[in-house]
Design an enzyme around this catalytic site. Structure first.
Site, short mmCIF file in Angstrom:
data_model
loop_
_atom_site.label_atom_id
_atom_site.label_comp_id
_atom_site.label_asym_id
_atom_site.label_seq_id
_atom_site.Cartn_x
_atom_site.Cartn_y
_atom_site.Cartn_z
N ALA A 246 7.47 5.77 9.70
CA ALA A 246 8.25 4.37 9.87
C ALA A 246 9.24 4.63 8.70
CB ALA A 246 7.54 3.26 9.44
N TYR A 247 9.03 5.09 7.70
CA TYR A 247 9.94 5.27 6.63
C TYR A 247 11.18 6.33 6.97
CZ TYR A 247 11.83 6.75 1.97
OH TYR A 247 12.61 7.06 0.97
N GLY A 248 10.68 7.44 7.13
CA GLY A 248 11.60 8.55 7.91
C GLY A 248 12.56 7.80 8.89
#
Lengths: 362, 670
Positions: A246-248
Site C-alpha cells: 500500500a505504501y509503495g
C-alpha cells in the site's frame, strides 16, 4: 566499474568529505557532470572546467568526481531560467514542512533553521509538535520556528495551517509535503489490517493532494511565488515493494501526481508555483526501522540507509538553491542515486563495508 | 406547443447539451432515442425514459385538459414502443407498451448503424410502431391501463391492436415526421454515411448475408403502405395477406443455415491453409534437395513428423480449452454501467455466473433485472428464444447456466467488500475471476478546483477500493483449490505519464500499477493470479463527464464502445493462465491502425459540435447481436492465428531442422 573498488576503499575518506558539504558545488547537475557550466561554483580542491578529466586522471580525483556525481542534483534541465516566473529570492526563506515533529521532517526543519530560515512545523498530534517546537526554539530562538497541530487529510485543518502560516510568516517560499505513513507495519497485503490500509492511503495520497491544492492556491497569490516539494519513497520508481504494497502504491502515485500537476500548472499558465520531487532515499527513521525484521531488510538498511541528519544536510542546501536561483524548471532532487546505491551494495558485497552498521545482521 | 424533455436531464451531461435542439425539432431525446415516445393523439413529445428513472408512469393531457392516456415506461434495456388505443366505451386512449421477440428480430434488419438514418429520422421510428403490432407478448411487455385488454387472448390482442391502431398511429407519426423530419448532416457524418452505404452491401455480398435480408428501407416502406392501406380481414381469410409468420420462419432457418455454412467454411479454410502451407514447405524442400532421392525420402518423413507433432500440439490446445470450459464465477465491481456492465454481459453470454456490484442498491437491482431479462429472452441467441406464452421453467430461464446476481457494495468500505466476497462465494461456491473495475474520475479540471470530497471519493474508489478488493479476493481465492484470478483495470496515467486535469485519477491509477507489481511478488507461489487489464479509452460516463470539444475530437479517433472492448477483453480474461499477465485492448497495431484511419474516423462518435452521434445502449445491443450472428472477419483472423499458426510454425521448424541436418551429411565432398 574497474575503478570502483578503489572508490570503496576510500569510503571513509568520502564520508569525511561529505561532512563539509557546503564546500561541494551545489549546482552540479547530471548534464554538468559531462559538460559543466562555466559559471558553476567550483569549490573542489582542483577547480574543474572539465569533469571528465577527473575521471581519467588519478584515483583521488575519480573519488571526488564520483562523490560529486552521486550527490548531484539531477535537475531536469540545467539551465537557469530567466526570472520570468519566480523571482530570484534572497534568504531567509519561509519554509513549511508537514509531518515534521520527528524523523526526516524534523531533521529538515533543523537544517533550515541552521541556515537561518524561518520554519513552520506541524504534525497530527499537538503534543509532539509542542515537544519538537520546544527543542527547536531552545536552539534557534523563538522568532524563527513555529508549530501547529494539523491533520493533512482534512481540508479545513490544512486551511487553518495556512492561516497560521500567513499570520506568523506572511508568505511561504518552500512547502515540503513530508507527512507520510506506513503505520509502522510490514506485512503482506493479505494480512494487513483495514485501518492500516486506510491510514496509509489517506495520509500519503489524500493528504498530499489536499496539501498541494491548498499550497498552490496560496502560492498563486504570493508575489514571491513558491516551491512545493513532494517526498517520494520506496516504490516511487515503479519497482515492487512487497510487504508494504500500500505504501509503495501511494508513493508511486505521488510521482505521477507531481508530473500531472506540473503539466497542469503549465496549462493554466501559473508560472510562479513550481512543484518538485524530493527523494531522501532510505532514512533510519522509525518508518523504516519498524520493517527491519528480515535478513534482507537488515542488509539493505545497513548498506543504503543514512541517518536523517545526513540526508537533511544534503537536501536542504539544494532545496534552498532551487528557491534562490528562481528557476522555473521542476527538479527531482535525489539523495540516493542509482550509482551510489549500486556502489554501496558492491562495496558491501566485496569488502563487507557497512556491515552491522545500524543493525546486527546475524 | 412547448416541448420539454421530461427526463430532467442534468444540464452538464452529454445528454443535456443535445436535448434542447432535438426537443425543439420534435425529435426524441438523443441518448434514449429508441425509447422516446410521443403521445399519438396530441403528437407532443411525451416522455423519454432515462437511466435514472426507468420505471415511471406519466400521464398525458392535451392543452385542453383531456386525458389522453397513461404511459408506463418499463424495461429501458429492451425498447418498447407505444401504441395508442382508443376505447370508445370509456372514451380513453390506452397505451400498450409491448416488447416482442419478433419485433426485435425484425428490427435488426433495418436498424443498421447508419448515420444518415440516425441523424435524420431517429427521433422516433414510425416503422416500428406497426412492427410491434404484429405480435405482442402479454407475459412481459404489455402494460395497458385498461385491464381488460391485458386479459385478452394473445392472438386476439394482436389482431385487435393491429386493426385499431396501427393505421392511425403510424400515419399520424409519419405525417408528423414528414413535416418535422429534417435531414441533418454534417460533412463528416454525411461522408461516412455514404461510405457505409456503399461498403455495407459489398460486405454483405461477400459474406453471403445479402440474400437473406433483401428488405431495403424503400421496400419496407412500400410493403407497409400496402399493408396499411389495404388491410382487411378478407385478405387474411382468403390468404392473400403476406404470410409474415412463415416468411420469418424461413429467414430464421436461412440464418441458421448461413451460420452453419460459415462455421463449416472456416474449418475448411483453416484446413486448406495448413495443407497449402505444408505443401509450400514441401515444395521448397524438394527444390533444395534437387532430385536427391535420399533427401526426398527424408523430406517426406520430416513432413510426416511435422504433421504429427503439429496435430498433437493442436490437440493439446483443444483439450485444454475443453477442459477449462466450465462456467466461471465472476465478481465485477462497478458493473452497473459502462464497461463493467458490458463485461458482465459478455461473461453471461459465455455462460458464466456473474455478481454485479455497485454503490447504489437501486442501480444494482436494475442492472441485475435488466441482464436477467436479457438472459431470459435469450437476446443473444435468436434460435433459443423462448416462445411467446411458453411457461417459464428452470431450463429456459438461463442461457446455458449463466446467472446474474447483484449486491450493493461500496468498495472503499471494508465491511461491504467482505460481505460481497462472502455473498459471491456462498452463492456460487467459489470465485474464479474478480475484476476491480469500479472507478471514479469526477471530470476534467485542475486540482485546485477539486473539493476535499471529490479527492476523497476518487482515491477511495480507485486506490482504497482496489486495495481492499484485491486483498479480499486473494484471501478467498487462496483457500480455493483451483485458485483464481484478480484483474485490476488500468487507466490514464498507469504508465506514469502525466495526466493534467485528471491529476487525482491519474495518480491513483499509477499507484495501482505499482501495487500490482508488489502484490505479484507477495503472491508469487500461491495459486492466485494477479493481472492487469487495460481497456484503452472507452466511451463511458467516466470519460465523457466534462470532456471538452477538443477531447471529443480526439475520442473520435481512439475511443471504442464498451461492448467492443468487453468483447475483446472477456474471452482473454476467461482463459488466462499463470499470474502477472497484462490484457490490453489498445495494442500498438490497433493504435497505428487508428492513426492511419484517423481521417475516416472523424465524426465517428461526436460531430463537429461535440454532440454524440452514436446509438444508445439498447440500440447498440441490437446491432451488436446482429453482428454476432454474422461472421466478422476480425474474429476469424483472431481464431486463425491462435491455433493454426503455431502448428504451422512448429512444422516448419522441424522440417527445416531435419532438412538442414540431412543436407549437411548428404552433400558430396563435405
Amino acid at each position: 566499474m574497474a575503478v570502483l573498488p578503489s572508490c570503496s576503499l576510500q569510503e571513509s575518506l568520502a564520508r569525511a568529505s561529505c561532512r563539509n558539504w557546503k564546500s561541494l558545488p551545489l549546482n552540479v547537475s547530471s548534464q554538468s557532470f559531462f559538460q559543466p557550466r562555466i559559471n558553476a561554483p567550483c569549490a573542489l580542491g582542483t577547480c574543474s572546467t572539465d569533469a571528465t578529466l577527473h575521471l581519467s586522471s588519478t584515483n583521488e580525483r575519480f573519488r571526488r568526481s564520483s562523490t560529486l556525481c552521486a550527490r548531484a542534483v539531477f535537475t531536469e534541465s540545467a539551465n537557469i531560467a530567466s526570472s520570468v516566473g519566480v523571482p530570484a529570492k534572497t534568504p531567509p526563506f519561509h519554509v513549511l514542512i508537514t509531518g515534521s515533529s520527528r524523523g526526516i521532517g524534523y531533521a529538515l526543519a533543523k537544517k533550515f533553521l541552521k541556515e537561518g530560515d524561518k520554519v513552520i512545523i506541524c504534525s497530527r498530534s499537538g503534543e509532539s509538535v509542542n515537544k519538537a517546537l520546544k527543542s527547536l526554539t531552545e536552539e534557534f530562538g523563538e522568532q524563527s520556528a513555529f508549530g501547529i497541530a494539523a491533520d493533512v487529510r482534512d481540508g479545513e485543518s490544512v486551511q487553518k495551517l495556512i492561516e497560521f502560516a500567513k499570520e506568523k510568516l506572511q508568505y511561504v517560499d518552500i512547502w515540503i509535503n513530508n507527512a507520510g505513513s506506513n503505520a509502522y507495519v510490514y506485512k503482506p497485503l493479505v494480512e494487513m489490517n483495514d485501518k492500516v490500509i486506510m491510514e496509509i492511503v489517506e495520509t500519503n495520497t489524500i493528504g498530499v493532494m489536499i496539501c498541494c491544492r491548498e499550497a498552490i492556491k496560496m502560492m498563486m497569490k504570493q508575489e514571491r511565488g513558491g516551491h512545493i516539494f513532494n517526498m517520494d519513497g520506496a516504490g516511487a520508481d515503479g519497482r515492487p515493494t512487497p510487504r508494504f504494497a500500500a505504501y509503495g502504491a501511494t508513493k508511486r502515485s505521488l510521482v505521477q501526481l507531481t508530473k500531472s500537476l506540473q503539466a497542469e500548472l503549465k496549462m493554466q499558465q501559473i508560472k510562479n508555483v513550481i512543484i518538485h520531487m524530493l527523494s531522501p532515499g532510505m532514512v533510519t527513521t522509525d518508518l523504516l526501522m519498524s520493517g527491519s525484521d528480515t535478513p534482507q531488510a537488515k542488509f539493505f538498511i545497513n548498506v543504503l540507509a543514512e541517518p536523517a541528519d545526513t540526508v537533511a544536510e544534503f537536501l536542504v542546501p539544494r532545496v534552498r538553491e532551487v528557491s534562490q536561483n528562481g528557476s522555473t524548471k521542476p527538479t527531482y532532487i535525489r539523495f540516493l542515486t542509482g550509482i551510489k546505491a549500486y556502489s554501496q551494495i558492491l562495496s558491501r558485497v566485496l569488502f563487507n563495508a557497512r556491515k552491522n552498521r545500524y543493525l546486527r545482521e546475524d | 406547443m412547448e416541448r420539454v424533455c421530461p427526463c430532467h436531464c442534468r444540464a452538464d451531461s452529454l445528454h443535456g447539451q443535445q436535448i434542447a435542439s432535438r426537443v425543439s425539432q420534435g425529435l426524441g431525446c438523443l441518448r434514449t432515442q429508441t425509447t422516446s415516445r410521443t403521445c399519438a393523439p396530441c403528437l407532443s413529445l411525451f416522455s423519454c425514459s432515462h437511466s435514472e428513472h426507468p420505471s415511471e408512469k406519466a400521464d398525458c393531457t392535451s392543452p385542453g385538459g383531456t386525458f389522453h392516456g397513461r404511459l408506463l415506461l418499463r424495461n429501458r434495456s429492451v425498447p418498447s414502443f407505444n401504441l395508442w388505443k382508443h376505447d370508445p366505451t370509456s372514451d380513453m386512449t390506452h397505451l400498450s407498451v409491448s416488447r416482442t421477440d419478433k419485433m426485435r428480430k425484425r428490427f435488426k434488419v433495418f436498424s443498421g448503424f447508419d448515420n444518415s438514418e440516425k441523424c435524420g429520422k431517429s427521433g422516433f421510428f414510425p416503422r416500428k410502431a406497426d412492427e410491434e403490432a404484429l405480435s405482442t407478448d402479454p407475459v412481459e411487455g404489455t402494460s395497458v391501463v385498461n385491464e381488460r385488454s391485458t386479459t385478452q387472448n394473445n392472438t386476439d390482442l394482436q389482431e385487435t391492436l393491429h386493426q385499431m391502431d396501427v393505421v392511425k398511429v403510424s400515419m399520424a407519426e409519419q405525417g408528423f415526421l414528414e413535416t418535422n423530419g429534417v435531414e441533418r448532416h454534417n460533412d463528416a457524418t454525411w461522408f461516412q454515411a455514404q461510405f457505409i452505404r456503399i461498403v455495407r452491401p459489398m460486405i454483405r455480398v461477400l459474406n453471403g448475408t445479402y440474400l437473406i435480408e433483401p428488405r431495403s428501407a424503400e421496400y419496407e416502406k412500400f410493403e407497409r403502405r400496402d399493408d396499411d392501406s389495404s388491410w382487411s380481414l378478407m385478405r387474411l381469410l382468403n390468404g392473400s395477406l403476406p404470410p409474415e409468420y412463415h416468411r420469418r420462419k424461413i429467414s430464421n432457418k436461412l440464418r441458421k443455415l448461413e451460420a452453419d455454412f460459415f462455421a463449416f467454411a472456416s474449418h475448411l479454410g483453416k484446413f486448406l491453409f495448413i495443407m497449402m502451407s505444408t505443401g509450400a514447405i514441401l515444395a521448397t524442400g524438394f527444390l533444395l534437395a534437387g532430385g536427391n532421392e535420399r533427401l526426398e525420402t527424408l523430406i517426406w518423413y520430416s513432413w510426416l513428423a511435422g504433421i504429427i507433432s503439429g496435430s498433437m500440439i493442436g490437440a493439446e490446445r483443444v483439450m485444454e480449452r475443453r477442459l477449462r470450459l466450465g462456467p466461471r464465477n465472476v465478481v465485477i465491481t462497478g458493473s452497473t454501467r459502462g464497461l463493467g456492465k458490458a463485461m458482465a454481459r459478455e461473461f453471461l453470454i459465455a455462460g458464466d455466473r456473474v455478481v454485479i456490484a455497485s454503490r447504489s442498491p437501486q442501480s444494482v437491482a436494475e442492472t441485475v433485472k435488466e441482464l436477467q431479462e436479457e438472459i431470459e429472452f435469450k437476446l443473444f441467441d435468436p434460435s433459443q428464444m423462448r416462445k411467446v406464452g411458453e411457461p417459464e421453467t428452470a431450463s429456459n430461464i438461463y442461457v446455458h447456466g449463466s446467472r446474474v446476481i447483484g449486491m450493493a457494495c461500496d468498495v472503499s468500505k471494508v465491511s461491504d467488500v467482505q460481505a460481497l466476497a462472502e455473498f459471491a462465494s456462498s452463492k456460487f461456491g467459489s470465485i474464479d475471476i474478480w475484476v476491480n473495475n469500479a472507478g471514479v474520475s469526477k471530470g476534467f479540471r485542475p486540482l485546485v478546483q477539486f473539493s476535499d470530497d471529490d479527492i476523497r471519493q476518487i482515491v477511495a474508489a480507485n486506490l482504497i477500493g482496489s486495495l481492499l478488493c484485491t486483498r479480499e479476493a486473494i484471501r478467498v481465492m487462496k483457500l480455493q483449490s483451483k485458485g483464481g484470478h484478480v484483474f485490476n483495470m488500468d487507466g490514464a496515467g498507469s504508465g506514469g505519464s502525466s495526466t493534467p486535469l485528471t491529476a487525482v485519477y491519474g495518480a491513483t491509477k499509477c499507484g495501482l500499477r505499482q501495487l500490482h507489481q508488489s502484490i505479484l511478488k507477495e503472491c508469487k507461489r500461491s495459486r492466485v493470479g494477479v493481472h492487469t487489464a487495460s481497456p484503452g479509452m472507452v466511451l463511458t460516463d467516466l470519460l465523457l463527464s466534462g470532456a471538452s470539444l477538443q477531447n471529443k475530437k480526439m475520442f473520435n479517433i481512439i475511443c471504442e464502445l464498451p461492448e467492443t472492448v468487453a468483447r475483446n477483453l472477456v474471452p482473454r480474461m476467461r482463459e488466462i493462465k499463470g499470474t502477472g499477465k497484462a490484457i490490453n485492448f489498445l495494442t500498438p497495431p490497433r493504435i497505428l491502425f487508428a492513426l492511419i484511419t484517423a481521417w475516416l474516423r472523424r465524426g465517428r462518435w461526436f460531430d463537429e459540435e461535440g454532440r454524440a452521434v452514436y446509438a444508445a445502449e439498447a440500440d447498440r445491443l441490437r446491432n451488436w447481436a446482429e453482428e454476432r450472428t454474422s461472421f466478422p472477419y476480425s474474429v476469424a483472423v483472431d481464431q486463425f492465428s491462435e491455433n493454426t499458426l503455431i502448428s504451422v510454425f512448429s512444422i516448419t521448424v522441424i522440417c527445416a531442422f531435419i532438412m538442414l541436418s540431412s543436407t549437411d551429411n548428404g552433400l558430396p565432398g563435405t
